[in-house]
Design a protein around this motif. Structure first.
Motif, PDB file in Angstrom:
ATOM      1  N   UNK A   1       0.839  -1.212   0.000  1.00  0.00           N
ATOM      2  CA  UNK A   1       0.000   0.000   0.000  1.00  0.00           C
ATOM      3  C   UNK A   1       0.865   1.250   0.000  1.00  0.00           C
ATOM      4  N   UNK A   2       2.111   1.095   0.449  1.00  0.00           N
ATOM      5  CA  UNK A   2       2.969   2.266   0.575  1.00  0.00           C
ATOM      6  C   UNK A   2       3.630   2.640  -0.753  1.00  0.00           C
ATOM      7  N   UNK A   3       4.147   1.660  -1.504  1.00  0.00           N
ATOM      8  CA  UNK A   3       4.870   2.021  -2.722  1.00  0.00           C
ATOM      9  C   UNK A   3       4.440   1.216  -3.943  1.00  0.00           C
ATOM     10  N   UNK A   4       3.468   0.331  -3.771  1.00  0.00           N
ATOM     11  CA  UNK A   4       2.946  -0.399  -4.929  1.00  0.00           C
ATOM     12  C   UNK A   4       3.741  -1.603  -5.371  1.00  0.00           C
ATOM     13  N   UNK A   5       4.890  -1.850  -4.761  1.00  0.00           N
ATOM     14  CA  UNK A   5       5.701  -3.020  -5.134  1.00  0.00           C
ATOM     15  C   UNK A   5       4.876  -4.292  -4.953  1.00  0.00           C
ATOM     16  N   UNK A   6       4.968  -5.167  -5.932  1.00  0.00           N
ATOM     17  CA  UNK A   6       4.125  -6.365  -5.927  1.00  0.00           C
ATOM     18  C   UNK A   6       4.959  -7.613  -5.645  1.00  0.00           C
ATOM     19  N   UNK A   7       4.489  -8.442  -4.701  1.00  0.00           N
ATOM     20  CA  UNK A   7       5.185  -9.694  -4.375  1.00  0.00           C
ATOM     21  C   UNK A   7       4.161 -10.833  -4.356  1.00  0.00           C
ATOM     22  N   UNK A   8       4.657 -12.054  -4.225  1.00  0.00           N
ATOM     23  CA  UNK A   8       3.774 -13.218  -4.082  1.00  0.00           C
ATOM     24  C   UNK A   8       3.753 -13.645  -2.624  1.00  0.00           C
TER      25      UNK A   8
ATOM     26  N   UNK B   1       1.999 -16.336   0.471  1.00  0.00           N
ATOM     27  CA  UNK B   1       1.278 -17.576   0.772  1.00  0.00           C
ATOM     28  C   UNK B   1       1.191 -17.701   2.285  1.00  0.00           C
ATOM     29  N   UNK B   2       0.050 -18.175   2.768  1.00  0.00           N
ATOM     30  CA  UNK B   2      -0.077 -18.400   4.215  1.00  0.00           C
ATOM     31  C   UNK B   2      -0.650 -19.786   4.456  1.00  0.00           C
ATOM     32  N   UNK B   3       0.035 -20.543   5.271  1.00  0.00           N
ATOM     33  CA  UNK B   3      -0.481 -21.863   5.638  1.00  0.00           C
ATOM     34  C   UNK B   3      -1.287 -21.789   6.924  1.00  0.00           C
ATOM     35  N   UNK B   4      -1.240 -20.650   7.613  1.00  0.00           N
ATOM     36  CA  UNK B   4      -2.003 -20.446   8.835  1.00  0.00           C
ATOM     37  C   UNK B   4      -1.947 -18.964   9.135  1.00  0.00           C
ATOM     38  N   UNK B   5      -2.767 -18.496  10.061  1.00  0.00           N
ATOM     39  CA  UNK B   5      -2.712 -17.067  10.413  1.00  0.00           C
ATOM     40  C   UNK B   5      -1.323 -16.631  10.905  1.00  0.00           C
ATOM     41  N   UNK B   6      -0.594 -17.554  11.534  1.00  0.00           N
ATOM     42  CA  UNK B   6       0.720 -17.165  12.079  1.00  0.00           C
ATOM     43  C   UNK B   6       1.847 -17.319  11.064  1.00  0.00           C
ATOM     44  N   UNK B   7       1.567 -17.908   9.921  1.00  0.00           N
ATOM     45  CA  UNK B   7       2.640 -18.151   8.958  1.00  0.00           C
ATOM     46  C   UNK B   7       2.527 -17.207   7.766  1.00  0.00           C
ATOM     47  N   UNK B   8       3.665 -16.765   7.225  1.00  0.00           N
ATOM     48  CA  UNK B   8       3.679 -15.960   6.000  1.00  0.00           C
ATOM     49  C   UNK B   8       4.906 -16.299   5.183  1.00  0.00           C
ATOM     50  N   UNK B   9       4.707 -16.569   3.899  1.00  0.00           N
ATOM     51  CA  UNK B   9       5.813 -16.727   2.945  1.00  0.00           C
ATOM     52  C   UNK B   9       5.736 -15.574   1.971  1.00  0.00           C
ATOM     53  N   UNK B  10       6.873 -14.937   1.691  1.00  0.00           N
ATOM     54  CA  UNK B  10       6.900 -13.852   0.697  1.00  0.00           C
ATOM     55  C   UNK B  10       7.955 -14.165  -0.347  1.00  0.00           C
ATOM     56  N   UNK B  11       7.526 -14.210  -1.597  1.00  0.00           N
ATOM     57  CA  UNK B  11       8.460 -14.414  -2.700  1.00  0.00           C
ATOM     58  C   UNK B  11       8.649 -13.098  -3.438  1.00  0.00           C
ATOM     59  N   UNK B  12       9.894 -12.607  -3.424  1.00  0.00           N
ATOM     60  CA  UNK B  12      10.235 -11.363  -4.112  1.00  0.00           C
ATOM     61  C   UNK B  12      10.795 -11.700  -5.492  1.00  0.00           C
ATOM     62  N   UNK B  13      10.684 -10.751  -6.420  1.00  0.00           N
ATOM     63  CA  UNK B  13      11.389 -10.860  -7.695  1.00  0.00           C
ATOM     64  C   UNK B  13      12.482  -9.796  -7.664  1.00  0.00           C
TER      65      UNK B  13
ATOM     66  N   UNK C   1      14.239  -4.227  -6.133  1.00  0.00           N
ATOM     67  CA  UNK C   1      14.764  -2.904  -6.493  1.00  0.00           C
ATOM     68  C   UNK C   1      13.742  -1.824  -6.171  1.00  0.00           C
ATOM     69  N   UNK C   2      12.452  -2.148  -6.375  1.00  0.00           N
ATOM     70  CA  UNK C   2      11.403  -1.134  -6.215  1.00  0.00           C
ATOM     71  C   UNK C   2      11.078  -0.834  -4.757  1.00  0.00           C
ATOM     72  N   UNK C   3      11.254  -1.804  -3.873  1.00  0.00           N
ATOM     73  CA  UNK C   3      10.848  -1.612  -2.483  1.00  0.00           C
ATOM     74  C   UNK C   3      11.660  -0.508  -1.832  1.00  0.00           C
TER      75      UNK C   3
ATOM     76  N   UNK D   1       6.107  -2.048   5.830  1.00  0.00           N
ATOM     77  CA  UNK D   1       4.950  -1.550   5.068  1.00  0.00           C
ATOM     78  C   UNK D   1       4.295  -2.683   4.298  1.00  0.00           C
ATOM     79  N   UNK D   2       5.115  -3.557   3.742  1.00  0.00           N
ATOM     80  CA  UNK D   2       4.574  -4.690   3.001  1.00  0.00           C
ATOM     81  C   UNK D   2       3.859  -5.649   3.944  1.00  0.00           C
ATOM     82  N   UNK D   3       4.431  -5.858   5.119  1.00  0.00           N
ATOM     83  CA  UNK D   3       3.808  -6.765   6.088  1.00  0.00           C
ATOM     84  C   UNK D   3       2.431  -6.267   6.472  1.00  0.00           C
ATOM     85  N   UNK D   4       2.303  -4.960   6.657  1.00  0.00           N
ATOM     86  CA  UNK D   4       0.989  -4.382   6.983  1.00  0.00           C
ATOM     87  C   UNK D   4       0.022  -4.572   5.824  1.00  0.00           C
ATOM     88  N   UNK D   5       0.528  -4.448   4.604  1.00  0.00           N
ATOM     89  CA  UNK D   5      -0.327  -4.637   3.426  1.00  0.00           C
ATOM     90  C   UNK D   5      -0.815  -6.073   3.351  1.00  0.00           C
ATOM     91  N   UNK D   6       0.063  -6.993   3.697  1.00  0.00           N
ATOM     92  CA  UNK D   6      -0.327  -8.405   3.695  1.00  0.00           C
ATOM     93  C   UNK D   6      -1.403  -8.653   4.751  1.00  0.00           C
TER      94      UNK D   6
END
Lengths: 380, 81
Positions: free
Chosen positions: B7-14, B16-28, B33-35, B50-55
């Motif tokens: 939400x802060x800069x528009x950078x897009x990542x992939x 995945x969550x296997x549970x509320x407490x888990x988060x996987x982030x795949x960057x390109x 570079x954009x973050x 900022x990305x974590x809050x967006x997630x």
């Protein structure tokens, strides 16, 4: 046939026939400085390590290209190593600097000199199937504490493991084994892979039902903070801090390995600890030694598993397991020619594991064990 | 994995969550570079806040839901090079 009756078969595959490109730690630098050449069996071949008169550590192929004599049985003469067979002299660049009985040195007289690096009082050698020089941005970071008098000196241990070295690298994503093998509850666990670096960030609390000698030495119930990174395929620096009610201990653990063959590797580990403030020097050394000794026990526990397990290329993961596939994808870059490294292998990947849910199940197991013991104590 | 934009800069990542407490982030590479937070030195250790809050916002709004490991196990699980 429905999926409920399908049996999952382990795909063991075969280990790769090439060895990882990257810096590999051979041991404490000074251990090679006794004036004699040393044999190191590594990367499917034999190497010789020797210090010239100028103190520089050099690594060459062990077998003399003249008639195959083993240079590790030779003698250091000046800055060169003399072969025991016919006294041919080889310097740290792999150049033949003299043949005492010959009129001239043949122009083709050159043997392989392996690039070396000294860092943190340790000796590193660069392996590369493509035989290129190490890039400047791929190096081993300096640990300032290793040069600080407020910290103990490196302990160093070595063991041979009959397995492929990928087994030890897999450990970096293995949160669950900390409970079963190392007797700790992870409460926070994160992996980050990016470029040539793979990291693990963890906070764990000691298991009340399995309090070992180390935990007792550290003041009983304690919280362990660990920040560990592999810099390349084989050298990990782990910064550790253990906090208990009345004692805080800090340390650095090195976990590193080099392959002997595809199915055998040397695992080495060493540690330094900060001498705790406000205790006598003797007590400080004692605490540091317990901390370091406990880490060693951990490795013995891990190795016992690796020696007996199967290689598995298709692990069957549950939601509470770490990012094994992504780790192996990162690790694959070291077995890939530089020009063929894909973005997938080096792009940043983050994985924060669900510790709370996993911990709940474990808390039940610990409570059960404590209850059983209380019962036995009453009955006995 | 699902796309999530910061939400802060528009950078897009992939993500995945296997549970509320888990988060996987795949960057390109382009996302890295954009973050704006990641490119600052010293913040590499854990994540972009900022990305974590967006997630988290994506999860709360129902845009991102919890998935299982079955895909991993069925597809990538066949053979790993």
């Amino acid at each position: 046939m429905n999926s409920d009756s399908e049996v999952r078969v382990i795909d063991a595959g075969a280990p790769p026939t090439r060895f990882a490109r990257g810096w590999h730690c051979l041991g404490l630098a000074d251990s090679f400085r006794d004036g004699t050449p040393h044999t190191v069996a590594a990367f499917g071949t034999e190497l010789v390590v020797f210090a010239g008169e100028d103190g520089t550590l050099n690594v060459l192929n062990a077998y003399c290209p003249h008639m195959g004599g083993n240079l590790a049985d030779g003698t250091v003469k000046g800055d060169s190593l003399a072969c025991p067979f016919h006294d041919w002299r080889w310097n740290g660049k792999g150049k033949c600097t003299g043949i005492p009985y010959a009129r001239r040195v043949p122009p083709l007289a050159r043997t392989k000199a392996w690039p070396t690096l000294e860092q943190n009082k340790q000796l590193f050698v660069w392996n590369d199937p493509e035989n290129k020089q190490p890039p400047a941005d791929i190096t081993i970071p300096r640990i300032a504490a290793a040069f600080d008098d407020e910290w103990t000196d490196w302990t160093w241990n070595s063991m041979i493991v009959e397995a492929n070295c990928r087994e030890v690298v897999d450990n970096v994503v293995d949160m669950a084994h900390f409970f079963y093998v190392h007797y700790g509850f992870p409460t926070f666990f994160k992996n980050v892979f990016e470029g040539h670096i793979a990291s693990q960030y963890m906070t764990s609390i000691s298991r009340e039902d399995m309090m070992g000698e180390t935990a007792k030495a550290l003041g009983g119930k304690n919280t362990l903070h660990s920040e560990a990174s592999y810099y390349g395929p084989s050298y990990m620096i782990d910064y550790l801090r253990s906090d208990s009610a009345d004692l805080s201990v800090e340390g650095y653990l090195i976990n590193c390995h080099y392959p002997i063959t595809e199915n055998r590797f040397v695992l080495q580990y060493g540690a330094i600890a900060k001498k705790p403030q406000g205790v006598s020097p003797e007590r400080a050394e004692q605490i540091a030694a317990s901390f370091v000794g406990g880490l060693g026990k951990g490795f013995e526990q891990d190795a016992a598993i690796w020696k007996r397990k199967s290689r598995i290329n298709n692990p069957l993961l549950c939601e509470e397991d770490g990012p094994v596939y992504q780790l192996r994808r990162w690790y694959e870059q070291f077995y890939t020619d530089v020009a063929d490294i894909s973005e997938e292998m080096t792009a940043r990947f983050e994985f924060e594991v669900d510790t709370t849910r996993a911990v709940t199940a474990w808390e039940a197991e610990v409570a059960e064990n404590l209850a059983k013991r209380a019962e036995q104590a009453v009955a006995g | 994995m699902n796309e999530v934009s910061c939400r802060s800069c528009g950078t897009c990542v992939l993500v995945e969550k296997f549970s509320p407490q888990h988060t996987s982030v795949q960057w390109s590479r382009s996302a890295m570079r954009a973050c704006t937070e990641l490119s600052r030195p010293g913040t590499h250790a854990h994540t972009c806040t900022a990305l974590r809050e967006s997630i988290d916002a994506a999860v709360q709004s129902g845009q991102l839901s919890v998935s299982t490991r079955d895909v991993d196990v069925r597809t990538r699980g066949r053979t790993v090079a």
